[in-house]
Structure formats: structure tokens, C-alpha cells
Design a protein around this motif. Structure first.
Motif, PDB file in Angstrom:
ATOM      1  N   LEU A  42      10.671   0.396   6.700  1.00 57.48           N
ATOM      2  CA  LEU A  42      10.120  -0.780   7.365  1.00 57.48           C
ATOM      3  C   LEU A  42      11.273  -1.592   7.937  1.00 57.48           C
ATOM      4  O   LEU A  42      12.125  -2.085   7.191  1.00 57.48           O
ATOM      5  N   ILE A  43      11.313  -1.746   9.246  1.00 59.67           N
ATOM      6  CA  ILE A  43      12.460  -2.352   9.926  1.00 59.67           C
ATOM      7  C   ILE A  43      11.984  -3.609  10.638  1.00 59.67           C
ATOM      8  O   ILE A  43      11.320  -3.539  11.678  1.00 59.67           O
ATOM      9  N   ASP A  44      12.312  -4.765  10.079  1.00 59.52           N
ATOM     10  CA  ASP A  44      11.873  -6.054  10.615  1.00 59.52           C
ATOM     11  C   ASP A  44      12.939  -6.632  11.539  1.00 59.52           C
ATOM     12  O   ASP A  44      14.136  -6.399  11.358  1.00 59.52           O
ATOM     13  N   ASP A  45      12.465  -7.384  12.537  1.00 60.91           N
ATOM     14  CA  ASP A  45      13.373  -8.017  13.511  1.00 60.91           C
ATOM     15  C   ASP A  45      14.344  -6.999  14.107  1.00 60.91           C
ATOM     16  O   ASP A  45      15.562  -7.223  14.163  1.00 60.91           O
ATOM     17  N   ALA A  46      13.781  -5.889  14.569  1.00 61.65           N
ATOM     18  CA  ALA A  46      14.615  -4.827  15.131  1.00 61.65           C
ATOM     19  C   ALA A  46      15.368  -5.281  16.373  1.00 61.65           C
ATOM     20  O   ALA A  46      16.385  -4.676  16.740  1.00 61.65           O
ATOM     21  N   GLN A  47      14.897  -6.343  17.024  1.00 59.07           N
ATOM     22  CA  GLN A  47      15.615  -6.825  18.217  1.00 59.07           C
ATOM     23  C   GLN A  47      16.995  -7.370  17.869  1.00 59.07           C
ATOM     24  O   GLN A  47      17.844  -7.552  18.748  1.00 59.07           O
ATOM     25  N   TRP A  48      17.257  -7.616  16.572  1.00 54.22           N
ATOM     26  CA  TRP A  48      18.548  -8.153  16.160  1.00 54.22           C
ATOM     27  C   TRP A  48      19.410  -7.114  15.444  1.00 54.22           C
ATOM     28  O   TRP A  48      20.449  -7.450  14.896  1.00 54.22           O
ATOM     29  N   LEU A  49      18.977  -5.867  15.436  1.00 53.33           N
ATOM     30  CA  LEU A  49      19.846  -4.817  14.923  1.00 53.33           C
ATOM     31  C   LEU A  49      20.957  -4.545  15.933  1.00 53.33           C
ATOM     32  O   LEU A  49      20.767  -4.713  17.142  1.00 53.33           O
ATOM     33  N   ASP A  50      22.103  -4.114  15.443  1.00 53.89           N
ATOM     34  CA  ASP A  50      23.171  -3.717  16.352  1.00 53.89           C
ATOM     35  C   ASP A  50      22.707  -2.518  17.174  1.00 53.89           C
ATOM     36  O   ASP A  50      21.882  -1.712  16.728  1.00 53.89           O
ATOM     37  N   ARG A  81       0.818  -1.214   0.000  1.00 54.53           N
ATOM     38  CA  ARG A  81       0.000   0.000   0.000  1.00 54.53           C
ATOM     39  C   ARG A  81       0.856   1.269   0.000  1.00 54.53           C
ATOM     40  O   ARG A  81       0.387   2.327   0.419  1.00 54.53           O
ATOM     41  N   THR A  82       2.060   1.135  -0.475  1.00 50.47           N
ATOM     42  CA  THR A  82       2.967   2.299  -0.483  1.00 50.47           C
ATOM     43  C   THR A  82       3.159   2.838  -1.897  1.00 50.47           C
ATOM     44  O   THR A  82       4.238   3.327  -2.235  1.00 50.47           O
ATOM     45  N   SER A  83       2.132   2.765  -2.691  1.00 55.00           N
ATOM     46  CA  SER A  83       2.211   3.357  -4.022  1.00 55.00           C
ATOM     47  C   SER A  83       2.448   4.860  -3.884  1.00 55.00           C
ATOM     48  O   SER A  83       1.763   5.553  -3.133  1.00 55.00           O
ATOM     49  N   GLY A  84       3.446   5.355  -4.608  1.00 55.44           N
ATOM     50  CA  GLY A  84       3.819   6.758  -4.501  1.00 55.44           C
ATOM     51  C   GLY A  84       4.868   7.023  -3.438  1.00 55.44           C
ATOM     52  O   GLY A  84       5.333   8.158  -3.300  1.00 55.44           O
ATOM     53  N   PHE A  85       5.219   6.003  -2.667  1.00 57.91           N
ATOM     54  CA  PHE A  85       6.255   6.132  -1.638  1.00 57.91           C
ATOM     55  C   PHE A  85       7.586   5.611  -2.161  1.00 57.91           C
ATOM     56  O   PHE A  85       7.644   4.742  -3.032  1.00 57.91           O
ATOM     57  N   ARG A  86       8.631   6.114  -1.574  1.00 58.21           N
ATOM     58  CA  ARG A  86       9.936   5.460  -1.665  1.00 58.21           C
ATOM     59  C   ARG A  86      10.035   4.546  -0.448  1.00 58.21           C
ATOM     60  O   ARG A  86       9.835   4.997   0.689  1.00 58.21           O
ATOM     61  N   VAL A  87      10.341   3.271  -0.659  1.00 58.32           N
ATOM     62  CA  VAL A  87      10.315   2.288   0.425  1.00 58.32           C
ATOM     63  C   VAL A  87      11.714   1.722   0.648  1.00 58.32           C
ATOM     64  O   VAL A  87      12.412   1.359  -0.296  1.00 58.32           O
ATOM     65  N   VAL A  88      12.121   1.690   1.909  1.00 58.45           N
ATOM     66  CA  VAL A  88      13.374   1.041   2.296  1.00 58.45           C
ATOM     67  C   VAL A  88      13.035   0.013   3.363  1.00 58.45           C
ATOM     68  O   VAL A  88      12.384   0.354   4.358  1.00 58.45           O
ATOM     69  N   ARG A  89      13.459  -1.231   3.141  1.00 54.15           N
ATOM     70  CA  ARG A  89      13.182  -2.284   4.118  1.00 54.15           C
ATOM     71  C   ARG A  89      14.484  -2.820   4.696  1.00 54.15           C
ATOM     72  O   ARG A  89      15.427  -3.094   3.955  1.00 54.15           O
ATOM     73  N   VAL A  90      14.525  -2.922   6.012  1.00 59.39           N
ATOM     74  CA  VAL A  90      15.708  -3.387   6.726  1.00 59.39           C
ATOM     75  C   VAL A  90      15.310  -4.610   7.539  1.00 59.39           C
ATOM     76  O   VAL A  90      14.230  -4.642   8.136  1.00 59.39           O
ATOM     77  N   VAL A  91      16.180  -5.613   7.566  1.00 60.91           N
ATOM     78  CA  VAL A  91      15.927  -6.809   8.362  1.00 60.91           C
ATOM     79  C   VAL A  91      17.114  -7.026   9.292  1.00 60.91           C
ATOM     80  O   VAL A  91      18.257  -7.132   8.847  1.00 60.91           O
TER      81      VAL A  91
END
Length: 920
Positions: free
Chosen positions: A139-147, A57-67
Motif C-alpha cells: 500500500l503506497i500512500d502519497d505516491a506523488q511525493w515518492l522520489d 481486510r488483509t488477514s492472511g496477507f503480509r502487508v507493507v505500507r509506504v508513505v
């Protein structure tokens, strides 16, 4: 959890309310309202599916996804680099300090260790700039495992986003301290009906009702478990339900089911999946190189792809993080080591030396000096990027792999220092214990003692720290003269904090006496050397003996203009200056400290600098400016997760005469200070109490508090306490106490010799005098204090003089002084003293109107500060850089300012704010 059929885009079963929240959140972003949300829930509950829902649903957005990947947690800013990589072409447009900080953090250039929150500000500016071209969804998934460094920076960004078209969404199992307090949506299990439907979609053929109910109950509606567990049940179990209930946690059961699927694959496929699980960044080229080194066939991935366990596209992506975890944990330690060895060989040591070193460390089965040495070099690189957590992790593993006992002890000591710097004191203590087991030479043994003392001070600001630091300094004397002197100064600083609660009872005087043995200062002497020598004289030979040496130290601090030593010890200069009644040096040093912190973007140091500058503003009668600075400090400590600095807030509320607010802060400060053993904070709370009750004309209460202040010679506060004690004693009909306090006060004010000091002395002596002598002293006090920046004490001198004149039936002369005092107190907001002046004026027959409410009071502290900066011709980007917000947010605040002040342009700000103080 799959999509329902018949819709062009997925609609998640049982997630109607969650999807509505996310839809509204996204819809607000293009209108210029930032959106931040933390999706929290157990593994497999559907957080990733909700992120997929948003992605569609992010039409028109710039999307960055981090895992986030568990094995990446030791690499500083690895997660942040994932986020920023698509936007790095914009880095050159950032303000220079932000640009350099981000480039150093990402290893793109060399430089001094950047402040971690300057990196956060750089990311904020980078995202805000990208969002000007197109709304941005991160969109940042599994943020508990980010440094940790990345999480800290992103949490800072999340708290500063306001008017930028940016959505920042975290998916996390349990939020870290950094994410606590952000808007949160808890993702729970599906209801019974939706659970049954999801389960039915995963089972082919009939399903026994009792089995269905048991699976739904045991999974607690966890969608991934509902889809995965039926795959590992036998047909008999599905049809008849004769299996025993499994009481293991849902996540564990799902992981076990993935393990069974993994073990059913061909050997080559298992080895390829294990290699992918051990390689955190999903680099397909690297995976193929490592696979070739192990002799794995090129088509080995096909069975895993067919089973839906992994996808091989531009990057390698596991179906779910639990698949990666299950694969990695299923195999033996030896198999994991072999895979990491292959990955180390496949990783380019020039382009990615740190991952090469980390894979080598994971592959090591016994101590290996070559690997430990490479890890040590990685720690140096991480520290240069500001990655204290990563540096500590590298050094800790290097310690474990060091075969030589002496080198292992040295590395354990370095690792402990890094752990302390990274905010992990418990780990630092454990490493110190490990360092002690090795044969340490004398210098390292002394450094170990110093680090243990620093731990005691940093963790609890403990009153045992001064003695520990003095012991370390003594041992350092014959080994490293300069470090010994620095440690003695640290001991004095710790003793100043401990004050009357010093564990030895001797306090700062005992520490100063011990520091007499410090090696002679080098030539030319550094500012910190002059500080040490001056404080030793001050607390061993008496106040008068310390005045000139300490003045030289303050000049040196002011003239050096920068450098690590100056930045580190400016706080001490800001405490020495008021002890010397030197208002100009106090102003200059506090201004310098704030400028250096702002210029460097040092958000860890900035709240303290703001607080000290606010203290100067309080005594200058600029309460509004002080409140703005305190508010800015509070916003930054809130964004960075640091403890709030209450000291200046406490004094400001006391001067304002706000009894309820002041006493609440005083009680909280006393409780906290007593628990931590910080005696100076107790003295400050008593000083604030004395000021409060002198302003409210409750002189007996003020007298008791002022006497408590003067029980110990706390730097700066003792002289201030004597000032309050004289006034409270005279007004309480205890001139004997006032005279004794005056004699002690004179010893200091005459040695200092400044207009501030001599004006306070004249004011205090006047209260204990009569006739023409009193009149002359009051006039001297007013004249001297009028030449200083200490406006509140000038107004108090005018108030006391006016009261004395009124009681002597010299009403006309009294009105002039009382009017001046009342005007100053009313303008500054010192309500208690203003009311005291108003009552005196009424007693002279004068009619006094209460002050009207200023339109500026409608502005919040941040709005007022932005308005003043805009009035002073700073641009939106300049204001944003100074206040750590985006230019668009500045513009949003200015819109509210214009509406409240009923103006339409920046030009009108100059007139609207004509009578207000300059921005701090």
C-alpha cells in the motif's frame, strides 16, 4: 471520515462502490492473480481511508505500507527502501545482477551505477519471492511525493506483475507519467446526503441549515474538509451563517484550518511539530535528539496528540499530509532553518551522510562552501547508486550555496550534466545558462558547448546537433584529445541520424570532413578511435577507401567484448556492418549487443539491442523470431515509459507484404522524422516502401520510393535502395534507370567483396542481361547468397531466376527455383513475395495450395518465446530473468502454451516446436 458504528470493521460512508472494487481486488490475490490499482483524487478525498479499509481486510496477507514525503523526493530510492526494508533478508536469494543492483541502490555495497530498470526487476523478483510464502499487499500512500527513481521502479513492477499473489495499490493526487496507463479508480467527493452525515458527526450542537448547505457545497464532498472546517468556524458562524463564503481551493482551506490549530498550541509543542514536519522519515529517536538540542520539553507532544494532529508510535505519523505541509509552511524561513540545523546536528553523519548534508543545505541562509562541498560528495554517492535525479538535486543546491564564482560555474555545469542524465532537459538548460555566468576555464567552456550539443540531440535528435558537436570537438582538440575524438564520433553519429535533413545541408560528409582534424588516435587505438577514422575515410575518400578501416573497427568492437565504450557504440557497428554487406559481423555484433544488455539487465539499452537483433532476424527470414524480439522491446518500452522503436517493425511489415499496416507505420514514421529533423528515418521509410511494392508487384510505386532512398548516401540504406531500384526499374521497363543504379551498386559490392555483396550484384546484373550470361549470373547469385545468412535475398534471387526461366519457356527448371522461393517466403511469412511466386508457379501449370494455418500461430509472441526457451531447457527463473517477468508468471504462460499446443509437459515442447526457430 470515520467508520460507521456497529460493525467489527470500518465501513466507509459513501464509498460503497469503491470498497467493493477493493474487496474484489484483494480476494483475487490469494488465487494467484496480481492486482494493481491507482487511487486518484484530491487531498483529503479519502484515499488514505480507503487504504486503511484495505489494511483491515488483509488477514492472511503480509502487508507493507509506504508513505511518500515531499522532502524525501530528492533522495534516490528512499521510497523503494521503505517498501523493501522488511524483505531485505531475501536479497541474497536474488540472481547476482539483481542482488548487486539493489544493494548498490540502497547503499549497502559499492559498485557500478546499476540500470534503473534492473533495480525494478530486482524488486519484482523480491516481491514475487516473498509472495510465495504469503500473499503480499503493498500500500503506497502519497505516491506523488515518492522520489522519481522509486516511482519508476515501482511502475515497472506494476506493469510486469501478472500471476503472482501480490497487490500493489498507489494513492496519488495526480499520477506521474510513470503511473499513467495503470488501472485507475478516481476517488471523488461524497454525495450530498453522506456529506451532511459526515459533517454532522463533526459538529456538536445545532447547525444552521444554510451553513450546512454552504459547507457541503464549498467542500464539494471532500471528507477531510467536512470534518476539519467546522472546527475553525465560530459558534455564531455555525448557528447563523453570517460569514462570507471562502472561495479558496478546498485543500488550501483545509491546510489553513490546520495552520490555525497549529498556532493555537503551546510554543514548545509548535516547535516539536515543526521539527517532526522537517524530518521526513518519522524516526522518533532522531526527533527526540533534535528536540533535546533545541531545549524542547519531553512532554511537549501531548497537546498535539490530544488535538489529533500527530501520532507518536514506533514512528511519527501526522494525521494527514496536509498537517505536515501546514505546519512547515506556517512558520518563518528563519524558524525552518533553525529546525533543519538541529536535525543536521542530530543526524549521524557516518550512517546517514546524505540526510545530514540535505538538512545542512536547508539550514543555510547564505552561500557556504563547506555545505556545498558536502552536497557534492552526496551527489557522488547518489550517482553511484544510480540516483541521477538525487545527484542533480544535490548539485543544483550545491551550486546555489557556492560562494566562489568559478567553482559555482563548475558545479552548475556538473549539475546540468546530471539534469540531462536524469531526464530534466529544461533544468539542464537553465543550469547551463548559470554556468556561463561564471568564469569558466577553457576545458569547462568546451565541455559546456558539448553538453549543449548533447542536449539538442537527446531532446529532439535535432538536425542542429552535428554542427554544435563539431564546434565543441574543435574546441576540445588542444585540451583533451580523447574527449575531442569521442565528440567528433558523436557528431558523426548525430549526422548519420540527421541525414538529408542536416541543417547545414552537407550532412555526414561535411561532419566527416571536419573530423579530419581530430587528434591522432592513441596507441593502442580504442574501438571508438577506429570507428572514427573509418567513418572519416568512408565519407571523405569514398566508399572503397572506408571498407578496410571500418572492417578493422568492427573486429575491434567484437573483440573488446565489453566495457562502456563498446556497449555505447555497438549500435553504430550494427549499422556499419550491413553497409559493408557483412552479414556475419552484423549477426555477431547484434548478438553481442543483446547479450551484454541482457547480462547487465540494462533495460534502457535492451529495447534498442532487441530491435537491432530483430533486424538481423528479418533478413535471415526468421520473421517470427523478429516479431518476438520486437514484441519484447515494445513491452519493455511500455513498462519503462520510453518511446516505441518502430524502425524494424516498419521493415518487417514491408517484407511481410502487409500494405495497410506497413503504410500506417511508414506514414507515422515520416511525420515523426520530419518533425524531428531525422533524415535517416525518412530514408528507411522509403526503403520499406520500395520493398513492400516490389513484393506486391507494384513496380512503379517501388521505383519512386527507391529513387528517393538513393538521393542521399545514408549509411547502409543507400546500397539497399540501389538493389530495390534495379529490380523496380527493370520491371517498370526503365532499363536505363536500372543500368545507372547497377553501376553505382557495383562500386560498393565489388569493394566489399562478400558473398552477400557479390550475390546481390550478380542478381541485379542478371536482370539487365540476356541469354547464357543472364543464366550464369542468376546461378552465381543463388550460389553466393546460399552461403550467407540473408535468406530473404536468396529467395528473391530464386524468384527472379524462376520468373526469367518461365518467360524463356524453361518451365521445369523454373518450377524448381519458384518452388524454393515460394517455400521460403511462405515459411517466413513474406506474403507479398509468396503470392508473387505462387502466381508464377500457376503460370507454369503447377497447382499450389495456400499454406495451412500453423498451430504455433495461436501463441502470442511472448508465449512463443517462453515456449522456445523452455524447449531449450531454461528453468522458469532463468526464463523470468531473461524476459523480465517472475518465475510464477512464466509458469502461468506455460500453462496456456500447453493448452494451445495440446501437450502436458516440457518434454513434449521439443517435438511441438521442432520446426521453429531458436529463441532470440
Amino acid at each position: 471520515m470515520g467508520p460507521s458504528s456497529g460493525h467489527p470493521r470500518s465501513v466507509l460512508r459513501g464509498r460503497r462502490s469503491e470498497c467493493e472494487v477493493l474487496t474484489r481486488l484483494l480476494a483475487a490475490v490469494p488465487t494467484g492473480r496480481s492486482s494493481v490499482l491507482v487511487l486518484r483524487g484530491e487531498a483529503g478525498c479519502g484515499k488514505s481511508a480507503l487504504l486503511d479499509f484495505m489494511l483491515e481486510r488483509t488477514s492472511g496477507f503480509r502487508v507493507v505500507r509506504v508513505v511518500g514525503v515531499e522532502s524525501e523526493m530528492e533522495l534516490a530510492y528512499a521510497g523503494l527502501h521503505q517498501l523493501c526494508a522488511p524483505m531485505l533478508d531475501r536479497v541474497e536469494r536474488l540472481p547476482v545482477p539483481q542482488r548487486d543492483a539493489l544493494r548498490v541502490a540502497f547503499g549497502l555495497q559499492k559498485g557500478d551505477v546499476p540500470d534503473p530498470f534492473l533495480i525494478g526487476l530486482a524488486v519484482l523478483t523480491l516481491l514475487a519471492g516473498a509472495a510465495e510464502e504469503q500473499p503480499l499487499a503493498c500500500l503506497i500512500d502519497d505516491a506523488q511525493w515518492l522520489d522519481r527513481a522509486s516511482v519508476q521502479a515501482l511502475a515497472f513492477v506494476a506493469r510486469r506483475l501478472m500471476a503472482d499473489p501480490v497487490a500493489l495499490i498507489f494513492a496519488v493526487r495526480e499520477p506521474s507519467d510513470e503511473l499513467t496507463g495503470l488501472p485507475e479508480l478516481k476517488v471523488q467527493g461524497l454525495g450530498e446526503r453522506d456529506s451532511c452525515l459526515v459533517l454532522a458527526s463533526a459538529v456538536r450542537g445545532p447547525l444552521d441549515v444554510q451553513v450546512r448547505d454552504r459547507i457541503v457545497a464549498e467542500t464539494r464532498g471532500n471528507p477531510l474538509a467536512l470534518l476539519q472546517l467546522p472546527r475553525v468556524l465560530t459558534p455564531a458562524e455555525l448557528a447563523g451563517g453570517f460569514g462570507l463564503p471562502n472561495t479558496a481551493a478546498v485543500a488550501n482551506r483545509v491546510e489553513q484550518s490546520f495552520s490555525r490549530q497549529f498556532r493555537s498550541l503551546p510554543d514548545d509543542t509548535q516547535q516539536l511539530l515543526l521539527t517532526a514536519a522537517a524530518e521526513p522519515i518519522g524516526d522518533l529517536t532522531l526527533l527526540r535528539r533534535a528536540a533535546a538540542l533545541q531545549g524542547i520539553r519531553p512532554d511537549a507532544a501531548a497537546p498535539a496528540v490530544a488535538a489529533g494532529l500527530v501520532e507518536l508510535g514506533a514512528r511519527v505519523r501526522f494525521r494527514h499530509p496536509l498537517v505536515r505541509s501546514a505546519v512547515y509552511q506556517t512558520v518563518s524561513v528563519g524558524d525552518r532553518q533553525a529546525v533543519h540545523r538541529a536535525l543536521a546536528e542530530a543526524t549521524d553523519i557516518v550512517l546517514d551522510p546524505d540526510r545530514h548534508a540535505w538538512h545542512l543545505a536547508r539550514a543555510a541562509s547564505e552561500p557556504d562552501e563547506a555545505v556545498a562541498d558536502e552536497l557534492e560528495r552526496s551527489a557522488d554517492r547518489a550517482r553511484a547508486r544510480g540516483g541521477a535525479v538525487a545527484a542533480a538535486a544535490f548539485l543544483e543546491r550545491a551550486t546555489e550555496l557556492t560562494p566562489d564564482r568559478e567553482r559555482r560555474g563548475a558545479r552548475a555545469l556538473a549539475a546540468a550534466q546530471a539534469k540531462l542524465e536524469s531526464g530534466a532537459p529544461d533544468s539542464a538548460q537553465a543550469l547551463l545558462a548559470a554556468a556561463e555566468l561564471g568564469p569558466l576555464d577553457d576545458i569547462r567552456r568546451a565541455r559546456l558547448e558539448r553538453l549543449r550539443a548533447q542536449l539538442a540531440f537527446s531532446v529532439r535528435r535535432g538536425n542542429d546537433a552535428p554542427a554544435l558537436l563539431l564546434n565543441a570537438a574543435e574546441h576540445l582538440e588542444p585540451l583533451d584529445a580523447q574527449l575531442a575524438r569521442e565528440t567528433y564520433l558523436e557528431a558523426l553519429g548525430a549526422a548519420i541520424f540527421a541525414g538529408r535533413l542536416s541543417s547545414s545541408g552537407g550532412g555526414v560528409a561535411e561532419a566527416a570532413d571536419a573530423a579530419r582534424t581530430a587528434p591522432r588516435a592513441p596507441e593502442p587505438a580504442r574501438a571508438i578511435d577506429l570507428l572514427l577514422d573509418g567513418l572519416v575515410r568512408r565519407f571523405t575518400d569514398g566508399y572503397e577507401a572506408g571498407v578496410q578501416p571500418l572492417r578493422r573497427a568492427l573486429r575491434a568492437l567484437s573483440e573488446e567484448k565489453g566495457g562502456q565504450d563498446v556497449t555505447r557504440w555497438l549500435w553504430l557497428g550494427c549499422r556499419i556492418a550491413p553497409d559493408l554487406w557483412d552479414d556475419m559481423s552484423w549477426h555477431e555484433l547484434a548478438t553481442q549487443q543483446l547479450r551484454l544488455a541482457r547480462d547487465a539487465g540494462a533495460l534502457t539499452a535492451l529495447p534498442l539491442a532487441l530491435t537491432y537483433r530483430a533486424g538481423v532476424e528479418v533478413h535471415a527470414g526468421e520473421f517470427a523470431s523478429a516479431a518476438e524480439l520486437i514484441d519484447e522491446a515494445d513491452v519493455i518500452t511500455g513498462a519503462t515509459g520510453s518511446a516505441r522503436l518502430m524502425y524494424t517493425s516498419l521493415v518487417l511489415s514491408a517484407w511481410r507484404g502487409q500494405e495497410a499496416e506497413a503504410m500506417a507505420l511508414i506514414r507515422a514514421s515520416l511525420e515523426d522524422a520530419t518533425a524531428r529533423g531525422e533524415g535517416r528515418a525518412i530514408a528507411l521509410a522509403d526503403y520499406a516502401t520500395a520493398v513492400l511494392y516490389n513484393g506486391l508487384s507494384r513496380y512503379q510505386d517501388s521505383l519512386a520510393a527507391a529513387q528517393r532512398v538513393c538521393e542521399h548516401d545514408d549509411l547502409g540504406l543507400y546500397g539497399w535502395g540501389l538493389t530495390e531500384l534495379v529490380e523496380a526499374a527493370v520491371r517498370s521497363d526503365r532499363p536505363d534507370l536500372g543500368a545507372t543504379a547497377l553501376r553505382r551498386l557495383e562500386e560498393r559490392t565489388r569493394a566489399a567483396g562478400t558473398d552477400w555483396a557479390l550475390g546481390i550484384e550478380a542478381r541485379s546484373r542478371a536482370m539487365l542481361s540476356d541469354g547464357q550470361a543472364a543464366d550464369d549470373l542468376y546461378r552465381e547469385a543463388v550460389e553466393r547468397l546460399a552461403r550467407t545468412r540473408i535468406i530473404v535475398h536468396l529467395a528473391r534471387a530464386q524468384l527472379l531466376y524462376g520468373e526469367w526461366l518461365r518467360r524463356g519457356n524453361r518451365r521445369v527448371e523454373g518450377r524448381q527455383q519458384l518452388h524454393s522461393a515460394h517455400d521460403t517466403f511462405s515459411r517466413t511469412g513474406a506474403d507479398g513475395f509468396a503470392e508473387r511466386a505462387r502466381r508464377e508457379l500457376l503460370a507454369t501449370g503447377e497447382t499450389i495450395r495456400r499454406p495451412s494455418v500453423d498451430t504455433l500461430q495461436d501463441l502470442t509472441a511472448q508465449e512463443a518465446q517462453i515456449a522456445r526457451l523452455a524447449r531449450d531447457d531454461l528453468t522458469n527463473p532463468e526464463i523470468g530473468a531473461q524476459l523480465f517477468i517472475s518465475p510464477r508468471t512464466v509458469e502461468w504462460h506455460l500453462g496456456k502454451v500447453f493448452a494451445k499446443l495440446d501437450i502436458t509437459s516440457r518434454k513434449q515442447l521439443r517435438h511441438a516446436l521442432a520446426d521453429s526457430s531458436p529463441a532470440g
